[in-house]
Scaffold this motif. Structure first.
Motif, PDB file in Angstrom:
ATOM      1  N   HIS A   1       0.840  -1.203   0.000  1.00 16.91           N
ATOM      2  CA  HIS A   1       0.000   0.000   0.000  1.00 16.91           C
ATOM      3  C   HIS A   1       0.875   1.254   0.000  1.00 16.91           C
TER       4      HIS A   1
ATOM      5  N   LYS B   1      -4.791   0.209  -4.737  1.00 14.84           N
ATOM      6  CA  LYS B   1      -4.574   0.715  -3.381  1.00 14.84           C
ATOM      7  C   LYS B   1      -5.848   0.576  -2.539  1.00 14.84           C
TER       8      LYS B   1
ATOM      9  N   LYS C   1      -6.545  -1.741   0.810  1.00 13.02           N
ATOM     10  CA  LYS C   1      -7.109  -1.190   2.052  1.00 13.02           C
ATOM     11  C   LYS C   1      -8.265  -2.070   2.545  1.00 13.02           C
TER      12      LYS C   1
END
Length: 62
Positions: free
Chosen positions: A17, A42, A46
Motif C-alpha cells: 500500500h 490501493k 485497504k
C-alpha cells in the motif's frame, strides 16, 4: 489462518500500500489510466487489510 500469519500478511499488504503511494506520486502526469489502476489497487489493498484486521478481533456475543 493463524493469528501470526494474518499479522504477517497485514504487514506485507501495508508495505505494498505504501509502495503504491510512491508509484502514484512518481507516475507520469499524462498517464491517467495507470494512476487510476494504481489507486484502484490501493483501495483493494485497504479493503483486504481491513478484512484481515477484522479477523483478529474476536466475536463477542452479548
Amino acid at each position: 489462518m493463524e493469528e501470526t500469519e494474518i499479522i504477517r500478511l497485514i504487514g506485507v499488504l501495508r508495505e505494498e500500500h505504501r509502495n503504491l503511494d510512491e508509484a502514484i506520486l512518481l507516475a507520469p502526469a499524462g498517464d491517467q489510466m495507470q494512476v487510476a489502476r494504481l489507486k484502484k489497487r490501493k483501495l483493494k489493498l485497504k479493503d483486504e487489510i481491513a478484512a484481515l484486521e477484522d479477523q483478529l478481533i474476536p466475536d463477542i456475543i452479548a
